[in-house]
Design a protein around this motif. Structure first.
Motif, PDB file in Angstrom:
ATOM      1  N   THR A 161     -46.442 -23.233   2.294  1.00  0.00           N
ATOM      2  CA  THR A 161     -47.131 -24.057   3.299  1.00  0.00           C
ATOM      3  C   THR A 161     -47.155 -23.354   4.647  1.00  0.00           C
ATOM      4  O   THR A 161     -48.201 -23.288   5.317  1.00  0.00           O
ATOM      5  CB  THR A 161     -46.432 -25.423   3.431  1.00  0.00           C
ATOM      6  OG1 THR A 161     -46.486 -26.110   2.176  1.00  0.00           O
ATOM      7  CG2 THR A 161     -47.105 -26.270   4.493  1.00  0.00           C
ATOM      8  N   THR A 162     -45.995 -22.827   5.056  1.00  0.00           N
ATOM      9  CA  THR A 162     -45.909 -22.124   6.343  1.00  0.00           C
ATOM     10  C   THR A 162     -46.806 -20.894   6.357  1.00  0.00           C
ATOM     11  O   THR A 162     -47.530 -20.633   7.329  1.00  0.00           O
ATOM     12  CB  THR A 162     -44.453 -21.706   6.632  1.00  0.00           C
ATOM     13  OG1 THR A 162     -43.628 -22.874   6.672  1.00  0.00           O
ATOM     14  CG2 THR A 162     -44.352 -20.961   7.952  1.00  0.00           C
ATOM     15  N   GLU A 163     -46.757 -20.133   5.259  1.00  0.00           N
ATOM     16  CA  GLU A 163     -47.563 -18.912   5.191  1.00  0.00           C
ATOM     17  C   GLU A 163     -49.054 -19.236   5.244  1.00  0.00           C
ATOM     18  O   GLU A 163     -49.822 -18.572   5.956  1.00  0.00           O
ATOM     19  CB  GLU A 163     -47.247 -18.147   3.912  1.00  0.00           C
ATOM     20  CG  GLU A 163     -48.023 -16.839   3.792  1.00  0.00           C
ATOM     21  CD  GLU A 163     -47.645 -16.038   2.567  1.00  0.00           C
ATOM     22  OE1 GLU A 163     -48.110 -14.885   2.458  1.00  0.00           O
ATOM     23  OE2 GLU A 163     -46.900 -16.554   1.716  1.00  0.00           O
ATOM     24  N   ALA A 164     -49.478 -20.255   4.509  1.00  0.00           N
ATOM     25  CA  ALA A 164     -50.904 -20.623   4.501  1.00  0.00           C
ATOM     26  C   ALA A 164     -51.358 -21.048   5.896  1.00  0.00           C
ATOM     27  O   ALA A 164     -52.447 -20.655   6.358  1.00  0.00           O
ATOM     28  CB  ALA A 164     -51.141 -21.752   3.504  1.00  0.00           C
ATOM     29  N   GLU A 193     -31.837 -19.562  -2.815  1.00  0.00           N
ATOM     30  CA  GLU A 193     -32.051 -20.454  -3.960  1.00  0.00           C
ATOM     31  C   GLU A 193     -32.419 -19.673  -5.222  1.00  0.00           C
ATOM     32  O   GLU A 193     -32.073 -20.085  -6.333  1.00  0.00           O
ATOM     33  CB  GLU A 193     -33.151 -21.475  -3.635  1.00  0.00           C
ATOM     34  CG  GLU A 193     -32.772 -22.515  -2.602  1.00  0.00           C
ATOM     35  CD  GLU A 193     -32.929 -22.026  -1.167  1.00  0.00           C
ATOM     36  OE1 GLU A 193     -32.738 -22.834  -0.234  1.00  0.00           O
ATOM     37  OE2 GLU A 193     -33.250 -20.830  -0.975  1.00  0.00           O
ATOM     38  N   LEU A 194     -33.118 -18.555  -5.041  1.00  0.00           N
ATOM     39  CA  LEU A 194     -33.477 -17.730  -6.197  1.00  0.00           C
ATOM     40  C   LEU A 194     -32.227 -17.110  -6.814  1.00  0.00           C
ATOM     41  O   LEU A 194     -32.088 -17.059  -8.036  1.00  0.00           O
ATOM     42  CB  LEU A 194     -34.460 -16.633  -5.775  1.00  0.00           C
ATOM     43  CG  LEU A 194     -34.932 -15.686  -6.883  1.00  0.00           C
ATOM     44  CD1 LEU A 194     -35.600 -16.456  -8.003  1.00  0.00           C
ATOM     45  CD2 LEU A 194     -35.882 -14.635  -6.313  1.00  0.00           C
ATOM     46  N   ASP A 242     -37.852 -24.303  -6.002  1.00  0.00           N
ATOM     47  CA  ASP A 242     -39.269 -24.666  -5.948  1.00  0.00           C
ATOM     48  C   ASP A 242     -39.626 -25.322  -4.617  1.00  0.00           C
ATOM     49  O   ASP A 242     -40.705 -25.085  -4.064  1.00  0.00           O
ATOM     50  CB  ASP A 242     -39.609 -25.603  -7.110  1.00  0.00           C
ATOM     51  CG  ASP A 242     -39.510 -24.911  -8.464  1.00  0.00           C
ATOM     52  OD1 ASP A 242     -39.492 -23.664  -8.490  1.00  0.00           O
ATOM     53  OD2 ASP A 242     -39.460 -25.615  -9.490  1.00  0.00           O
ATOM     54  N   GLU A 243     -38.712 -26.148  -4.096  1.00  0.00           N
ATOM     55  CA  GLU A 243     -38.959 -26.788  -2.805  1.00  0.00           C
ATOM     56  C   GLU A 243     -39.005 -25.746  -1.689  1.00  0.00           C
ATOM     57  O   GLU A 243     -39.857 -25.818  -0.794  1.00  0.00           O
ATOM     58  CB  GLU A 243     -37.867 -27.819  -2.517  1.00  0.00           C
ATOM     59  CG  GLU A 243     -37.948 -29.067  -3.390  1.00  0.00           C
ATOM     60  CD  GLU A 243     -36.781 -30.010  -3.159  1.00  0.00           C
ATOM     61  OE1 GLU A 243     -35.834 -29.623  -2.431  1.00  0.00           O
ATOM     62  OE2 GLU A 243     -36.808 -31.136  -3.705  1.00  0.00           O
ATOM     63  N   ALA A 244     -38.076 -24.784  -1.742  1.00  0.00           N
ATOM     64  CA  ALA A 244     -38.038 -23.728  -0.724  1.00  0.00           C
ATOM     65  C   ALA A 244     -39.303 -22.875  -0.782  1.00  0.00           C
ATOM     66  O   ALA A 244     -39.897 -22.540   0.253  1.00  0.00           O
ATOM     67  CB  ALA A 244     -36.794 -22.850  -0.913  1.00  0.00           C
TER      68      ALA A 244
END
Length: 245
Positions: free
Chosen positions: A161-164, A33-34, A153-155
């Motif tokens: 979220t996963t990393e946290a 996406e980037l 931004d969604e990705a």
């Protein structure tokens, strides 16, 4: 180095958490996406540059048209003045000849200026059509950019979220290991990327190589609470009933 069997097996949980954190990091650094956003920004900037170039051409044509119209008005004013002089009849024969010659010259000049003005107007009409087309292309490019930014931004939000979540799990896990064992695990992970792996069917889960008979014999003869490693890659080998010992 010794560690209880259950403690060693929990290393697999830590290794899985670290593996997912590595996947998150890799995904973040290679986010498709980037790349799409970068390409969309490039296209949008190109469309903007094209629109600016077209607008500059329009501005130049507008200035030239106004100058041409001003010149035509000046010629018409000069012609009207000369005709009034002729109509007044208050000129000498020489002045009459000069005025008539000037009128002829002015008519030719006006005709040439009007032809040039017509050409300018045709050019402006063509450029205005180009401007409309460029505006449409820019609108499409900007829409694609907004969409690409939204998906990026969604990705990123999903990765955050996963990393946290995984980092919180890791913080809880590392407190369950003896400092010496954790240090060995971290050093191996820093060196090879994988600190510990399951020994399954006589194969190392880190380097995927099957251990030879002497290595298997050595491990089989080692006490359950003794920490063993892979002779090929150095990863801590966690033994279970699946190990094939």
């Amino acid at each position: 180095m010794k560690a209880e069997r259950d403690v060693q097996r929990r290393l697999l949980e830590l290794a899985e958490v670290d593996a997912e954190l590595d996947r998150v990091d890799h995904r973040r650094r290679n986010l498709a996406e980037l790349t799409e956003v970068i390409e969309a920004e490039k296209t949008t900037n190109e469309r903007k540059d094209a629109q600016i170039a077209i607008q500059t051409s329009l501005d130049d044509l507008e200035r030239e048209t106004k100058r041409q119209e001003k010149d035509i008005e000046a010629v018409r004013a000069r012609e009207e003045r000369d005709r009034k002089l002729l109509e007044a009849g208050d000129v000498s024969a020489k002045q009459l000849a000069d005025i008539e010659h000037e009128l002829t010259t002015l008519q030719r000049r006006q005709s040439a200026l009007e032809d040039d003005l017509l050409e300018l107007m045709e050019q402006r009409e063509a450029v205005e059509k180009n401007a409309e087309h460029a505006a449409g292309e820019l609108a499409v490019a900007e829409e694609k950019l907004v969409d690409a930014q939204r998906r990026r931004d969604e990705a990123v939000a999903d990765l955050d979220t996963t990393e946290a979540r995984r980092r919180a799990e890791r913080t809880e896990l590392v407190g369950q290991f003896p400092a010496e064992l954790l240090d060995v695990y971290e050093q191996q992970r820093k060196l090879k990327g994988i600190g510990a792996a399951l020994l399954r069917s006589r194969r190392c889960g880190a380097c995927r190589l099957e251990l030879d008979r002497s290595a298997i014999a050595r491990i089989a003869a080692t006490a359950d609470d003794e920490v063993v490693d892979c002779e090929e890659c150095g990863a801590i080998l966690v033994r279970t009933p699946e190990s094939g010992l």
